[in-house]
Enzyme design. Structure first.
Site, PDB file in Angstrom:
ATOM      1  N   GLY A 148       3.179 -25.686  21.198  1.00 50.19           N
ATOM      2  CA  GLY A 148       2.155 -26.718  21.029  1.00 50.19           C
ATOM      3  C   GLY A 148       2.670 -28.114  21.350  1.00 50.19           C
ATOM      4  O   GLY A 148       1.880 -29.017  21.655  1.00 50.19           O
ATOM      5  N   SER A 149       3.970 -28.305  21.311  1.00 45.19           N
ATOM      6  CA  SER A 149       4.538 -29.615  21.647  1.00 45.19           C
ATOM      7  C   SER A 149       4.816 -29.748  23.142  1.00 45.19           C
ATOM      8  O   SER A 149       5.133 -30.843  23.608  1.00 45.19           O
ATOM      9  CB  SER A 149       5.834 -29.850  20.856  1.00 45.19           C
ATOM     10  OG  SER A 149       5.546 -30.016  19.490  1.00 45.19           O
ATOM     11  N   SER A 157       8.581 -32.897  19.666  1.00 43.68           N
ATOM     12  CA  SER A 157       8.600 -31.789  18.703  1.00 43.68           C
ATOM     13  C   SER A 157       7.815 -32.228  17.481  1.00 43.68           C
ATOM     14  O   SER A 157       8.213 -33.180  16.798  1.00 43.68           O
ATOM     15  CB  SER A 157      10.023 -31.418  18.296  1.00 43.68           C
ATOM     16  OG  SER A 157       9.982 -30.510  17.218  1.00 43.68           O
ATOM     17  N   SER A 166       7.438 -30.828  14.546  1.00 38.76           N
ATOM     18  CA  SER A 166       8.237 -30.740  13.315  1.00 38.76           C
ATOM     19  C   SER A 166       9.491 -31.601  13.398  1.00 38.76           C
ATOM     20  O   SER A 166      10.018 -32.044  12.388  1.00 38.76           O
ATOM     21  CB  SER A 166       8.653 -29.288  13.060  1.00 38.76           C
ATOM     22  OG  SER A 166       9.489 -28.853  14.138  1.00 38.76           O
ATOM     23  N   THR A 211      12.781 -28.241  16.147  1.00 41.99           N
ATOM     24  CA  THR A 211      12.842 -27.109  17.079  1.00 41.99           C
ATOM     25  C   THR A 211      14.162 -27.150  17.845  1.00 41.99           C
ATOM     26  O   THR A 211      14.472 -28.144  18.512  1.00 41.99           O
ATOM     27  CB  THR A 211      11.617 -27.157  18.016  1.00 41.99           C
ATOM     28  OG1 THR A 211      10.461 -27.009  17.185  1.00 41.99           O
ATOM     29  CG2 THR A 211      11.639 -26.058  19.048  1.00 41.99           C
ATOM     30  N   ARG A 270      -0.066 -27.163  17.313  1.00 44.06           N
ATOM     31  CA  ARG A 270      -1.040 -26.918  18.400  1.00 44.06           C
ATOM     32  C   ARG A 270      -2.356 -27.634  18.152  1.00 44.06           C
ATOM     33  O   ARG A 270      -3.184 -27.729  19.066  1.00 44.06           O
ATOM     34  CB  ARG A 270      -1.265 -25.408  18.564  1.00 44.06           C
ATOM     35  CG  ARG A 270      -1.842 -24.711  17.349  1.00 44.06           C
ATOM     36  CD  ARG A 270      -1.793 -23.216  17.506  1.00 44.06           C
ATOM     37  NE  ARG A 270      -2.375 -22.503  16.381  1.00 44.06           N
ATOM     38  CZ  ARG A 270      -1.785 -22.294  15.215  1.00 44.06           C
ATOM     39  NH1 ARG A 270      -0.566 -22.758  15.003  1.00 44.06           N
ATOM     40  NH2 ARG A 270      -2.401 -21.616  14.250  1.00 44.06           N
ATOM     41  N   GLU A 273      -2.106 -17.682  19.068  1.00 42.57           N
ATOM     42  CA  GLU A 273      -1.668 -18.273  17.797  1.00 42.57           C
ATOM     43  C   GLU A 273      -2.779 -18.334  16.749  1.00 42.57           C
ATOM     44  O   GLU A 273      -2.511 -18.192  15.561  1.00 42.57           O
ATOM     45  CB  GLU A 273      -1.092 -19.675  18.024  1.00 42.57           C
ATOM     46  CG  GLU A 273       0.227 -19.646  18.788  1.00 42.57           C
ATOM     47  CD  GLU A 273       0.914 -21.001  18.814  1.00 42.57           C
ATOM     48  OE1 GLU A 273       1.207 -21.548  17.739  1.00 42.57           O
ATOM     49  OE2 GLU A 273       1.157 -21.519  19.917  1.00 42.57           O
ATOM     50  N   HIS A 295      -3.375 -13.593  45.537  1.00 43.24           N
ATOM     51  CA  HIS A 295      -2.340 -13.038  46.408  1.00 43.24           C
ATOM     52  C   HIS A 295      -1.506 -11.977  45.698  1.00 43.24           C
ATOM     53  O   HIS A 295      -0.483 -11.554  46.217  1.00 43.24           O
ATOM     54  CB  HIS A 295      -1.460 -14.183  46.932  1.00 43.24           C
ATOM     55  CG  HIS A 295      -2.265 -15.174  47.731  1.00 43.24           C
ATOM     56  ND1 HIS A 295      -2.496 -15.031  49.080  1.00 43.24           N
ATOM     57  CD2 HIS A 295      -2.950 -16.274  47.338  1.00 43.24           C
ATOM     58  CE1 HIS A 295      -3.267 -16.032  49.492  1.00 43.24           C
ATOM     59  NE2 HIS A 295      -3.562 -16.790  48.446  1.00 43.24           N
ATOM     60  N   LYS A 346      12.000 -18.595  13.527  1.00 40.34           N
ATOM     61  CA  LYS A 346      12.804 -19.806  13.349  1.00 40.34           C
ATOM     62  C   LYS A 346      13.761 -19.649  12.174  1.00 40.34           C
ATOM     63  O   LYS A 346      14.919 -20.043  12.236  1.00 40.34           O
ATOM     64  CB  LYS A 346      11.892 -21.025  13.158  1.00 40.34           C
ATOM     65  CG  LYS A 346      11.177 -21.445  14.444  1.00 40.34           C
ATOM     66  CD  LYS A 346      10.295 -22.671  14.254  1.00 40.34           C
ATOM     67  CE  LYS A 346       9.636 -23.057  15.573  1.00 40.34           C
ATOM     68  NZ  LYS A 346       8.744 -24.199  15.492  1.00 40.34           N
TER      69      LYS A 346
HETATM   70  C1  F6R Z   1       2.506 -23.914  15.997  1.00 42.37           C
HETATM   71  C2  F6R Z   1       2.743 -24.100  17.421  1.00 42.37           C
HETATM   72  C3  F6R Z   1       4.085 -23.730  17.986  1.00 42.37           C
HETATM   73  C4  F6R Z   1       5.077 -24.894  17.884  1.00 42.37           C
HETATM   74  C5  F6R Z   1       6.428 -24.513  18.482  1.00 42.37           C
HETATM   75  C6  F6R Z   1       7.416 -25.686  18.528  1.00 42.37           C
HETATM   76  O1  F6R Z   1       1.238 -24.473  15.677  1.00 42.37           O
HETATM   77  O2  F6R Z   1       1.877 -24.514  18.126  1.00 42.37           O
HETATM   78  O3  F6R Z   1       3.891 -23.326  19.328  1.00 42.37           O
HETATM   79  O4  F6R Z   1       4.556 -26.020  18.551  1.00 42.37           O
HETATM   80  O5  F6R Z   1       6.987 -23.475  17.735  1.00 42.37           O
HETATM   81  O6  F6R Z   1       7.503 -26.328  17.286  1.00 42.37           O
HETATM   82  P1  F6R Z   1       7.399 -27.914  17.222  1.00 42.37           P
HETATM   83  O7  F6R Z   1       6.066 -28.261  17.813  1.00 42.37           O
HETATM   84  O8  F6R Z   1       7.493 -28.262  15.781  1.00 42.37           O
HETATM   85  O9  F6R Z   1       8.538 -28.452  18.024  1.00 42.37           O
END
Ligand code: F6R
Length: 359
Positions: A60-61, A102, A104, A107, A154, A240, A256, A350
């Site tokens: 999502g990031s 990111s 959070s 990541t 996301r 998701e 193709h 994670k």
């Molecule tokens: C969860 C989501 C995931 C996170 C990914 C990276 O809603 O969309 O795809 O975005 O795991 O984590 P972040 O975004 O915290 O770096």
């Protein structure tokens, strides 16, 4: 499964533990804040000329990076590349503008890429709610944009994507961003009135499409240069939010190769529902290809639905499709009896990686 479930608004909100519906309702305001409030404090110092732009992030990031890449294709004088990995490409150096994104801030792939960008002397702007990325940025004197916390990453594409447009405008790579975002915000407010849970099934295209996708494997096709990232976004949101498989591809490339694979096994192909995303800016030959492609597969698949972009500018059109896909994926989750918010598998992964000491 009872189709009427989707009109039981109270129940939908009860089943939505992470507030995905609320986040969707607030997307217009999120886009407003992302343009006019978040990048406000950012200090961008002059340094060596920038000859390439890299967005590093995951999931999502990262999708905002791809939206930026497509947005910039015919507008920006330097290339934009999205990096979804621990390592950065060899060309990254002092003439690179690198967005480390990111939600959070924790990541590990993004943190690794950030450290490499530092070593290579790249000019970095971080976007995060906090976590280790914010700590590193503060410690390193790297400018960073504080993203509001409390959402699923996301559900924060407005926060994670629009500030990158604003930064590129500040640096002279883009123009007219504010006007486009203002139109986007108004357009999203209008679309909201058609897609929200309060709008009944009979007049809600996202609920109708969720019903068609229920019990099928969704395959989302976009077009290069217009809806290619949106197709990827739909796929990710179905994965998701609904916790269901989905696949995506783009025209003309899929003409193709992928198109040839619609002969066998017929019993599996008959479970596919194809969604074709359309945009007025699709290349005229691609529009023709879409029509022929539909004819070729029509007898093999469960169904084909076209979803057309609406809105006056490119940003609004891309987001009009994203908004339909986001709502459709959330309604699909409810049809499966699934809470759209939590992504336990990603959390598990994670944690498992962290408990192995990152090795
Ligand atoms: C969860 C989501 C995931 C996170 C990914 C990276 O809603 O969309 O795809 O975005 O795991 O984590 P972040 O975004 O915290 O770096």
């Amino acid at each position: 499964m009872d189709a009427k479930l989707l009109d039981n608004v109270k129940l939908l909100y009860e089943k939505d533990s992470k507030g995905m519906l609320k986040a969707l309702a607030e997307l217009p305001h999120q886009c407003y804040l992302a343009c006019w409030e978040l990048p406000g404090q950012l200090q961008l110092e002059d340094s060596v000329p920038i000859s390439n732009i890299v967005v590093t992030g995951l999931g999502g990031s990262a999708i905002g990076g791809d939206l930026l890449r497509v947005y910039c294709l015919d507008r920006c004088s330097v290339p934009v590349l999205v990096n979804r990995d621990y390592n950065l490409p060899a060309f990254v150096g002092p003439d690179t503008l690198l967005f480390a994104v990111s939600y959070s801030g924790n990541t590990e792939e993004t943190l690794s890429a950030y450290q490499q960008a530092r070593q290579k002397g790249a000019r970095i702007v971080a976007l995060t709610t906090g976590g280790q990325l914010a700590e590193l940025a503060q410690q390193d004197g790297v400018p960073w944009i504080r993203i509001p916390a409390g959402l699923q990453p996301r559900a924060a594409t407005g926060f994670l994507f629009i500030p990158t447009l604003v930064v590129l405008e500040k640096l002279g790579f883009l123009s007219g961003v504010e006007k486009e975002v203002a139109e986007l915000v108004e357009h999203l407010k209008t679309l909201q009135k058609n897609l929200a849970p309060e709008v009944p099934l009979e007049s809600n295209s996202a609920k109708q499409l969720a019903l068609k996708l229920h019990g099928r494997i969704p395959v989302i096709w976009g077009a290069s240069g217009t809806s290619e990232v949106v197709a990827q976004r739909w796929k990710g949101q179905i994965n998701e939010n609904a916790k269901a498989p989905a696949y995506w591809n783009v025209l003309p490339e899929l003409n193709h190769n992928e198109l040839v694979g619609f002969k066998v096994p017929s019993e599996l192909l008959s479970q596919l529902h194809i969604v074709i995303l359309r945009d007025p800016d699709d290349h005229p030959r691609v529009q023709k290809r879409m029509a022929i492609t539909k004819e070729v597969i029509a007898q093999s698949v469960a169904g084909i639905t076209e979803v057309s972009a609406s809105g006056g500018n490119r940003l609004a059109r891309a987001y009009s499709l994203i908004y339909s896909g986001d709502y459709t994926s959330v309604y699909l989750a409810f049809l499966y009896g699934i809470d759209p918010g939590p992504v336990e598998v990603i959390d598990y992964l994670k944690q498992a990686l962290a408990s192995n000491g990152g090795r």
